[in-house]
Design an enzyme around this catalytic site. Structure first.
Site, PDB file in Angstrom:
ATOM      1  N   GLU A 290      30.302 -31.730  45.138  1.00  0.00           N
ATOM      2  CA  GLU A 290      30.734 -32.343  43.803  1.00  0.00           C
ATOM      3  C   GLU A 290      30.574 -34.089  43.897  1.00  0.00           C
ATOM      4  OE1 GLU A 290      34.806 -32.608  41.265  1.00  0.00           O
ATOM      5  OE2 GLU A 290      34.212 -34.091  42.887  1.00  0.00           O
TER       6      GLU A 290
ATOM      7  N   ASP B 248      30.071 -26.457  40.133  1.00  0.00           N
ATOM      8  CA  ASP B 248      29.782 -27.826  39.598  1.00  0.00           C
ATOM      9  C   ASP B 248      29.236 -28.721  40.329  1.00  0.00           C
ATOM     10  OD1 ASP B 248      32.090 -28.023  41.401  1.00  0.00           O
ATOM     11  OD2 ASP B 248      33.229 -29.645  40.067  1.00  0.00           O
TER      12      ASP B 248
END
Lengths: 900, 375
Positions: B81, B138
Site C-alpha cells: 500500500e 488495495d
C-alpha cells in the site's frame, strides 16, 4: 526514445556471445528455459563468432585490464610509468590503446557510451569491458577507444555517477538519477550498456528474492524474461533456476542448468558446489551423468571425488532406511573402499545398516565389527546385535546386548526382548543359568513387564510355581496384561492355592476373557502356556517344551510328549538352583492379586521376588553366580507405575538399583533403530534359538580383529576345541599374533581352562596393534586370572589397559568377588568382609554375597551383625538359604543362652 | 502513533487477519487524472497536482534511498500500500525520477510472487525481508493504477504492460461473485468463503473507485463496473449503529446481510477513513453516500474524523492530524463548496499514513475542486 532500450529489445547480447557455440550448452539451457516458459527473447541468440577471435580479444583485454588495475593500485607486475605498459605487445593492442582520446571520429560513441568502458575498467571487469568494446566497435568501425580508461579527461561525469551507484548496488538511486538526467536533457540517450547492466542486476535481485521465498514459478519467469542472467558470472542465479526447475518437478531442465555450469564455467569451487547442490535435488541417474563432467586434476584426482562420496553416502543412507531402494554395486564398492580406510567409522556403520537391511547381515556384521573395533560405539553395537539376530545367532546377540545394554535404551530393549524370547522359546534345555540369573536384575531395574512375565513362564515351565507366581505378580503390577494374570491364575492352581486363584478370577476375569475362561473350567486341567491361546501375548503361542514336575502341590503331567526327556533333565536342573525358591507360607507369600486400578491396595505383606541362584559355597568359583538379586523390601507396595529405568525410590519400593551404573542413555540412536521396525521390538518366537552357552565370562562381543577366519569361525560356531587346536601349533612356535591369540583366549575360557586362557590373552595383549584389541586382551586376561583365583594377578591385569567404563566396573566387581570368596575359603574372614565392602562401592550387593558376608561375620563371632544381615536377606526373600543361615545363628546362640 | 494503536487493538484476531489489517490501515487513492491525462504520451503537459514543496517534504520524511516508503507509525516497515501511495504521489508530482526509484524497490522486493502480485509486508531487519508472502489487494490496486498513470503521463510502455498483467491476475483471483455482488477479496489468503465461516470478508476501503474504473482498459475480461457498483451497494447496506457507519472488516456471508466480521473490533477505524476520499476521487459525490461521514465528522465531530465502535456508538478516538481533518473538509467541499481551511492546505509531514492521505486529498482538490483551495 528510450523505448528501444527497454529489456527484450536489445539486439545485442554480450553475455550470450561470450560463451556461444552453435549447439552449445548455452543454447540447450536457454532452449530449455524457453520451452518451459512461453515466448521470450531467446530467438535472438547471436550466431556463434569464431572462438579464436574471442580468445585473442580476451588476451588483449586481459593485458589491458592488468595494466589499468596495476596502475590504479600501483602494484602492477611491471615497473612504474604507464607509457611503458602501452608500448609493447602486438598490433591489436595498438589499435585499441595507442590513439589519442581527442582523436575520436565524429561517428564514434558518445561520452555516455564510453562511460561504460570506464566503469568496467575501474571495476576490473574484463569480461564486460571486452563485450562493451566489441559492441561499440561493431557500431562504430572507425572508432578508436580512449587510450586510458582511467583518465577522467573526456568522460561523461554525470553518467559515471550513475555507474558508480550501480556499482554500489544502489539500483533505485541509479534509476532515479538516470531518469533525472533524461528529464533534464530529453536528447540524452542513456548508454545501452548501463540499461543492460541495470536490467540484469535488478532481475538478478528479484530472482534471488523470489527464490528465497520459494516462488519457483516466479524464478523461472524472471529468468526466461532475462536470459542475459544465465551465464557463469551469475552462477548463483543458475543454481537458483535449477532449483526452481527441480522443485517444480522438471528434473531434466534442472539438469540442463547444472550441466551448463559444468560444461562452461571454470571456477573449481563453483563447479564442486554445483554438483553438491545438484546431488541434493536431482534423481540419481542424472547426478551420475553430472559426475561425468568432472575433470581430473594435476594430482590425478577427479575434482568431484569428494562430492561423489557424499552423494553415495546419502544414497546408501537412504537405502539403509528403505530396503526397497538399492545402490549400484560400484557405488557400494566405492564407499567400502573409503570405509576401509577407517577415516570415518560412520561409513562402516552406514554400510552395515545397508547390508543389514538388504538381507546380508553377515557382511553387515563385519562392518559393524569393523566400526566397533575403531571405537564407534553404541550405534555399531546395535547394528552388530541386530545383525547377529538376523543371522539367527541369538546367543551371541543376547551376549552382546547384555554387555552393551546400559549404553542405549534401544539396546536395552533388544536385550530384554531377546532374552524374554529365549526364555519362552521352544528349547527349555538350551537355557543356561547365567542367562536367567543376570536377566532378572535387569528386568527389575527396567521394570520390564514383559521380561518379568518371561521369567514367570520360565519358572512355571520348570516347575517353580512359587517363583512363577511372584514374577507374574511383578509383571502385572508393572503392567497388567491378560497373559500375566492368566499365568498367575495357573501358577496358583499348581500351587494348590485355590483362594488365590479365585481372587484372580474375581478381580481380572471381567477384564480378560482368557482369565475368565479358566474359572469356567476350574475343575478341568488348566492348560499349560504352550497350548494356551491367550490373545494378547505371543509368549503363549510358542511351543514351549514342558517339564514334568515331580513335586509341588499337584502332580499332573502337563505334557506327556516330553516326558522321557524331562524325567532325566528336569529334577536336576531345578534343584541345581537355577531359580530355586521354595514355597513360603501363606502368611508371607503374596496373597493379593495385583490391583487393576489401585496398585497400592496390595497388602503390606508384599511378596518378595527372587530370581537369583542360590549361593553355593561348595561349588567351583568358575560356576559362581554373578547375578544380582531382586529384592522388594517388605511392607512396601511396588505396584505403582513409575517410568522404567532404575528409578530406585526413596519409599523403599524397589531397592535394587541394577548392575553397572546406568549412564546417560543414548537416545539418539532411536531413529536408527526405529527403521528396524517391529522385527526389533516384537517378540519373535520364530527365531531359532542359538546354541546354548554356558559361558562364565561375559565378553565384549567378538572383538578379535585379525583373527584368521577359520579360528574365528570355529569360535563363532562354538567349536572351541577346534579353535584351540587350530591355534595350538602357532602358539607352540610362538607365532600366534593379536586376533588369533585373543580368539584362542576366549575359546579357552569357554573350555574352562583359565590358566591357558590367561596366557593367550597375555600374548594377545603384547602382540595386538589396536587399542581396542589391547583393551580386550587385558579384559580377557583379567577374567581368566580371576577365574583361576589369581585375584591379585587379575588386579594387575585389570590395570594394564584403560578399560571402558562398563567393563572396568565389571572387572572390578569380578575381581573383588573372587577375592572375597578366596579370602573366605582361606578362613580370612576379615579380608573377605573388606573385599565385599570394596565391592559394594562398585556394584550393588547381591543376595549370595550378602549371605557370604553374614557367614564371615558369624565366623568372626560377630553374631549380631551376622544375624542382622541374615534377617535382612530373609526379609527380602525367604529361601532355604536364608532360613538355614538364621538357624545357624540361633543354634550358635543357644548354648550361650542356656548358660545364663 | 495512531496506527500503532490500531495495530495493537488488532492483535486479538487471527494472525492472517491481523496481517491484512496492518496493510489495510493505510489508505486512499490519488488525484483525478483519469480524465485529464487520457492523451498523455511522451512528455506530459499536465501540471503537477501537488506542490513541489509538499512532495519534497513527503520524500524527505517517508522515502528511503532504496525506494521504499517507510511506514513511520508502524515500526518502519514497508508494504504494498505504501509503495502504491508513493508511486501515485510521484505521478501527481510529475516526478518521474522518484517514480523510478520507488518502482525499482517495488519490483525487485515485492513483486516476487508466483502470481505476479505484490507480497504485502517488508520488514527492514528480517531476512528474507518479506515477512508475509500474502497479498493486500488495495496495495496491488494502487500499484496497478499508478503504473497505468505513469505510462500515460510519461509514455512508458513497460509500466502499462506490468499493470495489465497484475490487473488481469487481480480480476481472475481476487474478484469473487457472492450472490448479486462482485466483491474484492482483501488478500490472496484468508478471506474467502471457504477459508472462514463468515467469509467472504471484505474491507470497504479497498474499493479505490477511480483505480477500479481504470482497470477496464487493462483487464477487460473482468467486469470492473460491477465491482464498483457492488462497492456502492456495500456502502449503502453496511451501515451500523447510530452513526450508520461501516466497519473496517465486514462479513458478506451468503444469505446474510452485511455485518461486522468475526474476530475484528466492530469499529469504523483507520481503514475506513479513506472511504469518502476514494468516493470523491472517483467522482462519486451523491449526498446519500457521503452523508454518514459528513454527519459524523462535520456535524458532530467539528471537522474531525473519529474511530467509532458501531456496537456501542462509543467514540473511541478523535483524529486531529491534519491528514485526517482534511478528509472531513474534502466532504464539505464536495457537497457544499466549503473552502479548505488554510492550515490544512499546507503540508506538514507527521506520520506516513495521515500524511499520505493529506497529499492524496490535496491532489484531488487541486485537480477537481480548485475553487475550494483559495489563495
Amino acid at each position: 526514445m528510450s523505448v528501444g532500450l527497454e529489456p527484450g529489445s536489445d539486439r545485442w547480447k554480450p553475455h550470450a556471445l561470450r560463451r556461444a557455440r552453435s549447439d552449445s550448452p548455452t543454447d540447450r539451457i536457454l532452449t530449455g528455459l524457453r520451452s518451459a516458459v512461453a515466448g521470450d527473447g531467446f530467438g535472438t541468440l547471436p550466431s556463434s563468432p569464431s572462438i579464436r577471435l574471442k580468445r585473442r580479444h580476451h588476451m588483449m583485454i586481459g593485458a589491458a585490464s592488468a595494466l589499468v588495475i596495476g596502475y590504479l593500485l600501483n602494484i602492477g607486475p611491471w615497473p612504474q610509468g604507464t607509457d611503458k605498459f602501452l608500448l609493447p605487445a602486438g598490433a591489436q593492442e595498438q589499435t585499441l590503446f595507442s590513439s589519442q582520446s581527442g582523436n575520436r571520429s565524429s561517428t564514434g560513441p558518445s561520452p555516455a557510451d564510453e562511460s561504460a568502458l570506464r566503469y568496467f575498467a575501474r571495476q576490473g571487469d574484463v569480461d564486460r569491458l571486452e563485450a562493451e568494446l566489441r559492441r561499440l566497435r561493431a557500431l562504430y568501425p572507425d572508432w578508436d577507444p580512449p587510450t586510458n580508461l582511467l583518465d577522467p579527461v573526456g568522460e561523461d561525469q554525470q553518467t559515471q555517477e550513475i555507474w558508480d551507484l550501480f556499482g554500489e548496488g544502489r539500483y533505485s538511486e541509479a534509476r532515479e538519477m538516470l531518469a533525472q538526467r533524461q528529464q533534464r536533457d530529453p536528447n540524452w540517450a542513456p548508454p545501452t550498456a548501463l540499461i543492460n547492466a541495470l536490467n540484469e542486476a535488478e532481475s538478478r535481485e528479484r530472482l534471488t528474492n523470489a527464490s528465497k521465498l520459494e516462488q519457483w514459478q516466479a524464478v523461472i519467469n524472471i529468468a526466461s524474461d532475462n536470459p542475459e542472467l544465465l551465464v557463469c558470472r551469475n552462477v548463483d542465479v543458475l543454481w537458483r533456476v535449477a532449483e526452481a526447475f527441480a522443485k517444480t518437478d522438471r528434473m531434466q531442465r534442472a539438469y540442463d542448468a547444472y550441466a551448463y555450469v559444468l560444461q562452461n564455467c571454470e571456477d573449481t569451487q563453483e563447479r564442486i558446489a554445483t554438483v553438491e547442490k545438484a546431488s541434493q535435488l536431482l534423481p540419481e541417474n542424472l547426478i551420475d551423468q553430472l559426475f561425468q563432467f568432472g575433470r581430473t586434476g594435476a594430482d590425478g584426482v577427479n575434482e568431484f571425488a569428494s562430492v561423489e562420496i557424499n552423494v553415495i553416502r546419502r544414497a546408501v543412507g537412504k537405502a539403509a532406511e528403505d530396503p526397497t531402494l538399492t545402490v549400484p554395486e560400484t557405488q557400494l564398492q566405492t564407499l567400502a573402499k573409503e570405509a576401509a580406510t577407517g577415516r570415518d567409522t560412520n561409513d562402516a556403520t552406514l554400510l552395515g545398516w545397508y547390508l543389514y537391511r538388504h538381507e546380508n547381515p553377515q557382511d553387515g556384521l563385519e562392518w559393524f565389527r569393523f566400526a566397533l573395533e575403531r571405537g564407534h560405539g553404541v550405534e555399531a553395537a546395535q547394528g552388530f546385535i541386530l545383525s547377529l539376530r538376523a543371522m539367527g545367532d541369538e546367543a551371541r546377540a543376547r551376549e552382546a546386548a547384555y554387555i552393551w545394554r546400559n549404553t542405549s535404551a534401544n539396546i536395552m530393549d533388544i536385550y530384554l526382548e531377546a532374552v524374554a524370547t529365549f526364555l519362552t522359546g521352544k528349547d527349555l534345555f538350551a537355557i543356561d543359568q547365567e542367562t536367567v540369573t543376570r536377566f532378572a536384575p535387569v528386568v527389575v531395574e527396567q521394570r520390564d513387564a514383559n521380561g518379568a512375565q518371561a521369567l514367570a513362564w520360565y519358572s512355571y515351565n520348570t516347575c517353580q510355581f512359587q517363583t512363577a507366581e511372584d514374577w507374574f505378580i511383578t509383571s502385572a503390577n508393572w503392567k497388567p496384561s491378560e497373559a500375566a494374570l492368566f499365568g498367575l491364575a495357573l501358577a496358583r492352581l499348581r500351587l494348590g492355592d485355590t483362594a488365590g486363584f479365585d481372587e484372580v478370577i474375581a478381580e481380572w476375569g471381567p477384564v480378560y476373557p482368557a482369565v475368565a475362561s479358566l474359572a469356567t473350567g476350574t475343575g478341568d486341567q488348566p492348560e499349560a502356556p504352550s497350548q494356551s491361546e491367550s490373545p494378547d501375548d505371543s509368549l503363549l503361542q510358542s511351543g514351549v517344551q514342558q517339564i514334568q514336575c515331580g513335586d509341588v502341590s499337584d502332580r499332573e503331567q502337563v505334557q506327556a510328549g516330553t516326558r522321557d526327556r524331562s524325567t532325566t533333565a528336569t529334577p536336576r536342573r531345578t534343584t541345581a538352583g537355577v531359580m530355586q525358591t521354595t514355597r513360603t507360607t501363606t502368611a508371607t507369600r503374596a496373597t493379593g492379586a495385583p490391583m487393576r486400578t489401585q496398585p497400592t491396595r496390595r497388602p503390606a505383606q508384599t511378596a518378595t521376588t527372587t530370581a537369583s541362584g542360590a549361593f553355593r559355597m561348595e561349588e567351583e568359583p568358575a560356576a559362581f553366580d554373578m547375578s544380582g538379586d531382586v529384592a522388594a523390601s517388605a511392607g512396601t507396595p511396588y505396584g505403582d507405575y513409575r517410568p522404567r529405568a532404575g528409578q530406585a525410590s526413596s519409599g523403599g519400593s524397589i531397592i535394587y538399583t541394577g548392575g553397572a551404573p546406568n549412564w546417560g542413555r543414548d537416545t539418539s540412536t532411536a531413529t536408527v533403530l526405529a527403521t528396524g521396525g517391529p522385527d526389533v521390538i516384537a517378540i519373535n518366537t520364530d527365531l531359532p534359538a542359538g546354541p546354548a552357552r554356558t559361558t562364565s565370562a561375559p565378553r565384549l562381543i567378538d572383538a578379535y580383529p585379525g583373527a584368521t577366519s577359520s579360528v574365528r569361525s570355529a569360535y563363532a560356531s562354538g567349536n572351541y576345541s577346534r579353535c584351540v587346536g587350530l591355534t595350538e601349533a602357532a602358539i607352540k612356535r610362538g607365532a600366534i599374533r593379536g586376533g588369533d591369540a585373543l580368539t584362542r583366549g576366549w575359546c579357552l575360557m569357554e573350555l574352562k581352562r583359565p590358566i591357558e586362557a590367561a596366557m593367550a590373552f597375555e600374548t594377545a595383549y603384547s602382540t595386538s596393534y589396536s587399542a581396542e584389541d589391547i583393551a580386550d586382551a587385558a579384559y580377557g586376561e583379567t577374567l581368566a586370572t580371576a577365574s583361576k583365583n589369581l585375584t591379585n594377578e587379575a588386579a594387575v591385569a585389570a590395570t594394564k589397559s584403560p578399560q571402558p567404563r562398563t567393563r572396568r566396573a565389571e572387572v572390578s566387581r569380578e575381581i573383588l568377588t573372587q577375592r572375597a570368596l578366596a579370602a573366605y575359603r582361606d578362613g580370612k574372614y576379615a579380608d573377605a568382609i573388606m573385599a565385599l565392602d570394596e565391592r559394594s562401592r562398585v556394584a550393588p550387593d547381591q543376595r549370595d554375597l550378602m549371605l557370604l558376608r553374614g557367614y564371615a561375620h558369624y565366623n568372626l563371632g560377630q553374631w549380631n551383625a551376622a544375624e542382622q544381615i541374615f534377617e535382612a536377606v530373609d526379609r527380602a526373600a525367604s529361601t532355604p538359604d536364608s532360613r538355614s543361615a538364621l538357624n545357624v545363628i540361633r543354634f550358635a546362640r543357644e548354648p550361650q543362652q542356656r548358660r545364663y | 502513533m495512531t496506527l500503532k494503536r490500531t495495530l495493537q487493538r488488532l492483535t486479538g484476531p487471527l494472525l492472517v487477519f491481523l496481517v491484512v489489517a496492518l496493510s489495510a490501515s493505510l489508505a486512499p487513492g490519488l488525484s483525478p487524472t483519469a480524465h485529464a491525462q487520457q492523451s498523455g504520451v511522451g512528455i506530459s503537459a499536465t501540471a503537477p497536482s501537488i506542490t513541489s514543496d509538499a512532495w519534497a517534504a513527503y520524500r524527505q520524511n517517508f522515502l528511503a534511498p532504496d525506494g521504499r516508503i517507510v511506514d513511520t507509525g508502524n515500526g518502519g516497515i514497508s508494504h504494498s500500500e505504501g509503495q502504491g501511495y508513493g508511486l501515485l504521489l510521484a505521478v501527481a508530482a510529475d516526478d518521474r525520477a522518484t517514480f523510478e526509484q520507488i518502482w525499482t524497490f517495488t519490483l525487485t522486493q515485492l513483486l516476487i510472487r508466483d502470481d505476479g502480485l505484490a507480497a504485502w509486508k517488508w520488514v527492514p531487519d528480517a531476512d528474507p525481508h518479506i515477512a508475509d508472502i500474502n497479498t493486500a489487494t488495495d496495495g496491488d490496486i494502487l500499484i496497478v493504477w499508478a503504473l497505468l498513470k505513469a505510462s500515460e503521463r510519461w509514455g512508458i510502455d513497460r509500466y502499462r504492460d506490468h499493470a495489465a498483467k497484475m490487473a488481469t491476475t487481480i480480476g481472475q483471483t481476487l474478484i469473487v461473485q457472492e450472490g448479486r455482488m462482485s466483491l474484492i477479496l482483501p488478500g490472496s489468503q484468508g478471506f474467502s468463503a471457504s477459508e472462514r465461516p463468515d467469509g467472504p470478508v471484505v474491507n470497504p476501503s479497498y474499493w479505490v473507485f477511480a483505480a477500479i474504473n481504470a482497470m477496464k482498459g487493462l483487464a477487460p475480461q473482468t467486469d470492473w463496473s460491477a465491482v464498483n457498483a457492488s462497492g456502492l451497494t456495500l456502502l449503502r447496506e453496511a451501515r451500523f449503529g447510530t452513526y450508520k457507519l461501516p466497519t473496517d472488516w465486514i462479513s458478506m456471508q451468503a444469505g446474510q446481510p452485511p455485518r461486522p466480521a468475526a474476530g475484528f473490533d466492530p469499529v469504523f477505524g483507520y481503514n475506513s477513513i479513506r472511504i469518502p476520499l476514494y468516493l470523491i476521487q472517483g467522482g462519486i459525490t451523491e449526498i446519500s453516500l457521503l452523508e454518514p461521514y459528513d454527519k459524523a465528522w462535520n456535524q458532530r465531530g467539528n471537522g474531525r474524523p473519529a474511530v467509532v465502535n458501531v456496537e456501542t456508538d462509543e467514540i473511541q478516538q478523535q483524529l486531529d492530524d491534519p491528514g485526517y481533518r482534511i478528509q472531513a473538509a474534502l466532504i464539505a467541499c464536495a457537497l457544499r463548496g466549503t473552502p479548505i481551511p488554510n492550515d490544512l492546505q499546507t503540508f506538514q509531514p507527521t506520520d506516513y499514513y495521515p500524511s499520505s492521505l493529506q497529499l492524496l486529498a490535496l491532489s484531488v482538490l487541486a485537480e477537481d475542486y480548485p475553487r475550494c483551495l483559495p489563495g
